[in-house]
Scaffold this motif. Structure first.
Motif, PDB file in Angstrom:
ATOM      1  N   GLU A 123      16.797 -25.897  -0.433  1.00 38.62           N
ATOM      2  CA  GLU A 123      18.219 -26.030  -0.867  1.00 38.62           C
ATOM      3  C   GLU A 123      18.033 -27.127  -2.017  1.00 38.62           C
ATOM      4  N   ILE A 124      17.079 -27.973  -2.363  1.00 37.53           N
ATOM      5  CA  ILE A 124      17.023 -28.962  -3.444  1.00 37.53           C
ATOM      6  C   ILE A 124      16.412 -27.826  -4.598  1.00 37.53           C
ATOM      7  N   ARG A 125      15.554 -26.795  -4.521  1.00 35.02           N
ATOM      8  CA  ARG A 125      15.186 -25.907  -5.435  1.00 35.02           C
ATOM      9  C   ARG A 125      16.356 -25.017  -5.882  1.00 35.02           C
ATOM     10  N   ARG A 126      17.219 -24.449  -4.780  1.00 37.11           N
ATOM     11  CA  ARG A 126      18.199 -23.849  -5.049  1.00 37.11           C
ATOM     12  C   ARG A 126      19.439 -24.344  -6.169  1.00 37.11           C
ATOM     13  N   HIS A 127      19.765 -25.812  -5.772  1.00 36.61           N
ATOM     14  CA  HIS A 127      20.616 -26.595  -6.661  1.00 36.61           C
ATOM     15  C   HIS A 127      20.052 -27.052  -7.877  1.00 36.61           C
ATOM     16  N   ARG A 128      18.485 -26.757  -7.929  1.00 37.05           N
ATOM     17  CA  ARG A 128      17.978 -27.372  -9.351  1.00 37.05           C
ATOM     18  C   ARG A 128      18.192 -28.835  -9.446  1.00 37.05           C
ATOM     19  N   LEU A 129      18.008 -29.540  -8.588  1.00 37.79           N
ATOM     20  CA  LEU A 129      18.167 -30.952  -8.658  1.00 37.79           C
ATOM     21  C   LEU A 129      17.162 -31.965  -9.098  1.00 37.79           C
ATOM     22  N   ASP A 130      17.410 -32.747 -10.018  1.00 32.72           N
ATOM     23  CA  ASP A 130      16.168 -33.529 -10.698  1.00 32.72           C
ATOM     24  C   ASP A 130      16.227 -34.850  -9.886  1.00 32.72           C
ATOM     25  N   THR A 131      16.960 -35.274  -9.269  1.00 26.69           N
ATOM     26  CA  THR A 131      16.864 -36.548  -8.511  1.00 26.69           C
ATOM     27  C   THR A 131      17.552 -36.493  -7.160  1.00 26.69           C
ATOM     28  N   VAL A 132      16.565 -36.775  -5.992  1.00 26.11           N
ATOM     29  CA  VAL A 132      17.253 -36.538  -4.518  1.00 26.11           C
ATOM     30  C   VAL A 132      17.017 -38.202  -4.108  1.00 26.11           C
ATOM     31  N   ILE A 133      18.175 -38.744  -3.650  1.00 31.24           N
ATOM     32  CA  ILE A 133      17.920 -39.965  -3.165  1.00 31.24           C
ATOM     33  C   ILE A 133      17.952 -39.739  -1.576  1.00 31.24           C
ATOM     34  N   VAL A 134      16.900 -40.400  -0.781  1.00 31.69           N
ATOM     35  CA  VAL A 134      16.644 -39.812   0.503  1.00 31.69           C
ATOM     36  C   VAL A 134      16.770 -41.147   1.309  1.00 31.69           C
ATOM     37  N   SER A 135      17.428 -41.076   2.496  1.00 33.21           N
ATOM     38  CA  SER A 135      17.740 -41.985   3.514  1.00 33.21           C
ATOM     39  C   SER A 135      17.243 -41.680   4.878  1.00 33.21           C
ATOM     40  N   GLY A 136      17.428 -42.376   5.910  1.00 33.17           N
ATOM     41  CA  GLY A 136      17.142 -41.988   7.343  1.00 33.17           C
ATOM     42  C   GLY A 136      15.687 -42.152   7.807  1.00 33.17           C
ATOM     43  N   GLY A 137      15.579 -41.970   9.142  1.00 35.54           N
ATOM     44  CA  GLY A 137      14.228 -42.456   9.662  1.00 35.54           C
ATOM     45  C   GLY A 137      13.031 -41.512   9.143  1.00 35.54           C
ATOM     46  N   GLY A 138      13.326 -40.223   8.620  1.00 29.03           N
ATOM     47  CA  GLY A 138      12.499 -39.522   8.094  1.00 29.03           C
ATOM     48  C   GLY A 138      11.734 -40.009   6.972  1.00 29.03           C
ATOM     49  N   LEU A 142       7.657 -32.641   1.804  1.00 27.93           N
ATOM     50  CA  LEU A 142       8.848 -32.309   0.836  1.00 27.93           C
ATOM     51  C   LEU A 142       8.639 -32.295  -0.487  1.00 27.93           C
ATOM     52  N   ARG A 143       7.905 -33.252  -0.916  1.00 30.88           N
ATOM     53  CA  ARG A 143       7.504 -33.739  -2.369  1.00 30.88           C
ATOM     54  C   ARG A 143       6.912 -32.240  -2.888  1.00 30.88           C
ATOM     55  N   GLU A 144       5.731 -31.861  -2.119  1.00 32.28           N
ATOM     56  CA  GLU A 144       5.161 -30.587  -2.668  1.00 32.28           C
ATOM     57  C   GLU A 144       5.889 -29.535  -2.889  1.00 32.28           C
ATOM     58  N   ARG A 145       7.171 -29.426  -2.004  1.00 33.56           N
ATOM     59  CA  ARG A 145       7.725 -28.154  -1.841  1.00 33.56           C
ATOM     60  C   ARG A 145       9.196 -28.315  -2.722  1.00 33.56           C
ATOM     61  N   ALA A 146       9.375 -29.606  -3.220  1.00 28.69           N
ATOM     62  CA  ALA A 146      10.680 -29.714  -3.748  1.00 28.69           C
ATOM     63  C   ALA A 146      10.862 -29.413  -5.318  1.00 28.69           C
ATOM     64  N   GLY A 147       9.835 -28.854  -5.879  1.00 28.12           N
ATOM     65  CA  GLY A 147       9.913 -28.583  -7.470  1.00 28.12           C
ATOM     66  C   GLY A 147       9.964 -29.366  -8.159  1.00 28.12           C
ATOM     67  N   ARG A 148      10.808 -29.480  -9.316  1.00 29.36           N
ATOM     68  CA  ARG A 148      10.756 -30.626 -10.314  1.00 29.36           C
ATOM     69  C   ARG A 148      11.571 -31.919  -9.734  1.00 29.36           C
ATOM     70  N   ALA A 149      12.060 -31.832  -8.645  1.00 34.99           N
ATOM     71  CA  ALA A 149      12.807 -33.147  -8.294  1.00 34.99           C
ATOM     72  C   ALA A 149      12.195 -34.333  -7.868  1.00 34.99           C
ATOM     73  N   ARG A 150      12.708 -35.372  -8.155  1.00 36.32           N
ATOM     74  CA  ARG A 150      12.068 -36.670  -7.955  1.00 36.32           C
ATOM     75  C   ARG A 150      12.521 -36.930  -6.578  1.00 36.32           C
ATOM     76  N   ILE A 151      11.796 -37.386  -5.706  1.00 37.06           N
ATOM     77  CA  ILE A 151      12.306 -37.742  -4.240  1.00 37.06           C
ATOM     78  C   ILE A 151      12.266 -39.273  -4.185  1.00 37.06           C
ATOM     79  N   ALA A 152      13.361 -40.074  -4.019  1.00 43.60           N
ATOM     80  CA  ALA A 152      13.379 -41.606  -4.347  1.00 43.60           C
ATOM     81  C   ALA A 152      14.089 -42.169  -3.238  1.00 43.60           C
ATOM     82  N   PRO A 153      13.357 -43.014  -2.494  1.00 47.67           N
ATOM     83  CA  PRO A 153      14.141 -43.608  -1.293  1.00 47.67           C
ATOM     84  C   PRO A 153      15.342 -44.347  -1.426  1.00 47.67           C
ATOM     85  N   SER A 154      16.283 -44.486  -0.876  1.00 47.68           N
ATOM     86  CA  SER A 154      17.600 -45.070  -1.218  1.00 47.68           C
ATOM     87  C   SER A 154      17.676 -46.258  -1.322  1.00 47.68           C
ATOM     88  N   ASP A 155      16.655 -47.046  -0.933  1.00 45.69           N
ATOM     89  CA  ASP A 155      16.259 -48.507  -1.101  1.00 45.69           C
ATOM     90  C   ASP A 155      16.250 -48.814  -2.658  1.00 45.69           C
TER      91      ASP A 155
END
Length: 388
Positions: A271-286, A296-309
């Motif tokens: 879904e991140i790839r489908r929407h061509r996201l540049d930044t994804v703010i991630v939260s939750g126990g995961g 997730l980082r390996e598969r998310a294409g160009r998106a930066r995966i950043a914790p919500s902190d």
């Protein structure tokens, strides 16, 4: 206005809390996160909640008992959460009634009268039902919070929560939906094999190898191909579902967990790839599972995966902070839903209010909702352990 948000999510392991002091000026809503906490359910209550989840049968006597016991557990968490002017309680979802992709009803237990009686503070509760009655999915409600948080970020951005179920909000499209399981199936596998609630730090998954054939079977689930708005939960992704698909392969536990981690990473990343996201703010126990985050980082294409902190939102407390926001919105007579995210016919003011002690006094209703949000969690640092 100081609002205490309380929620127990699809991991049903305990109650997250957040006290946020909200104020608004010139359309910008500022939230000072004063305290966050996590209060585990006691073992017996958690076991009863698990036994009541679909597809297990349950009678009305147990529904009544659970409504009371969960309400009392939420009252305990509220009492420990610190002073507040208002409490917003999500309760515990026991059932989300979905037929043919349409949500017909939703049930959250945790009688708010116990919270109001214990604390003397008004309680906003039963927030999802209003969105469902307006034709919505009742989820993900957190999309309203996400869109305020994402406002102003450069590029294409999204917000991802990795709880029992994973949900994604996409700012540019104004949509949000559940992508599928996050920890729900992983936790079910660990619990069945070891009795432990989850794979701490992803250690078991790290020791295993992805079973590619089993992964292909898991990815064949029709839910992943359904278009949003859509929502799901343990009425679909439950232990029996996992056993039916995985049992013919007989994988060792580490391999099963590696495969389920890859399932979550791939369904989210697609879904991140489908929407061509540049930044994804991630939260939750995961966020605490380095194997999941790595996949997730390996598969998310160009998106930066950043914790919500990094954005002032403690990753463990995001949904509690969001429900604090919903309580503030309801108290001020403002809708807190995004129709494009839930599928409702229009925005709605959420929840019902249970008075505290004395006359019920609410703020003067506001004419306009905030268009941006700023969070400061500095004062919450070091306070989390105090409310456990």
């Amino acid at each position: 206005m100081r609002v205490l948000g309380l929620i127990s999510g699809t991991s049903h392991d305990g109650i997250d809390s957040a006290v946020v002091d909200w104020s608004m000026e010139d359309g910008v809503l500022t939230g000072v996160v004063e305290r966050t906490g996590e209060r585990p359910y006691d073992h017996e209550l958690r076991a009863r909640i698990v036994a009541a989840l679909p597809p297990n049968p349950i009678d009305m006597a147990e529904v009544c008992r659970l409504d009371t016991l969960i309400g009392q557990a939420f009252a305990d968490a509220a009492e420990a959460g610190g002073p507040a002017d208002l409490i917003c309680s999500h309760g515990q979802t026991l059932y989300h009634w979905v037929e043919g992709g349409t949500v017909r009803g939703t049930l959250q237990l945790g009688q708010p009268a116990w919270i109001a009686e214990r604390t003397g503070v008004p309680v906003v509760s039963d927030l999802r039902a209003r969105d469902v009655s307006a034709g919505g999915q009742g989820a993900p409600l957190v999309s309203f919070f996400d869109l305020l948080l994402l406002a102003g970020l450069p590029g294409r951005s999204g917000a991802l929560n990795l709880g029992g179920i994973a949900n994604l909000t996409v700012r540019e499209l104004g949509i949000a939906y559940d992508t599928g399981p996050a920890s729900a199936l992983m936790d079910a596998a660990v619990s069945a094999a070891t009795g432990m609630p989850y794979d701490e730090d992803g250690r078991l998954a790290a020791a295993g190898r992805v079973h590619e054939e089993l992964l292909r079977d898991l990815l064949a689930e029709p839910y992943y191909r359904a278009l949003p708005p859509k929502t799901t939960g343990k009425e679909l992704f439950h232990p029996g579902y996992l056993a039916r698909i995985a049992s013919p392969y007989g994988p060792a536990l580490p391999d099963l967990l590696a495969t389920l981690t890859a399932l979550t990473a791939e369904t989210v990343a697609a879904e991140i790839r489908r929407h061509r996201l540049d930044t994804v703010i991630v939260s939750g126990g995961g966020v605490r599972n380095p194997v999941l985050v790595g996949m997730l980082r390996e598969r998310a294409g160009r998106a930066r995966i950043a914790p919500s902190d990094e954005f002032g939102v403690p990753s463990d407390a995001k949904e509690a902070i969001a429900f604090s926001l919903f309580g503030w919105m309801t108290a001020h007579g403002l809708p807190a839903t995004v129709p494009g995210c839930t599928g409702a016919t229009g925005p709605r003011v959420l929840g019902a209010i249970t008075p505290g002690r004395g006359p019920l006094t609410l703020p003067v209703p506001l004419r306009e909702a905030p268009d941006r949000m700023r969070l400061d969690a500095a004062s919450a640092r070091g306070a989390r352990a105090a409310v456990r």
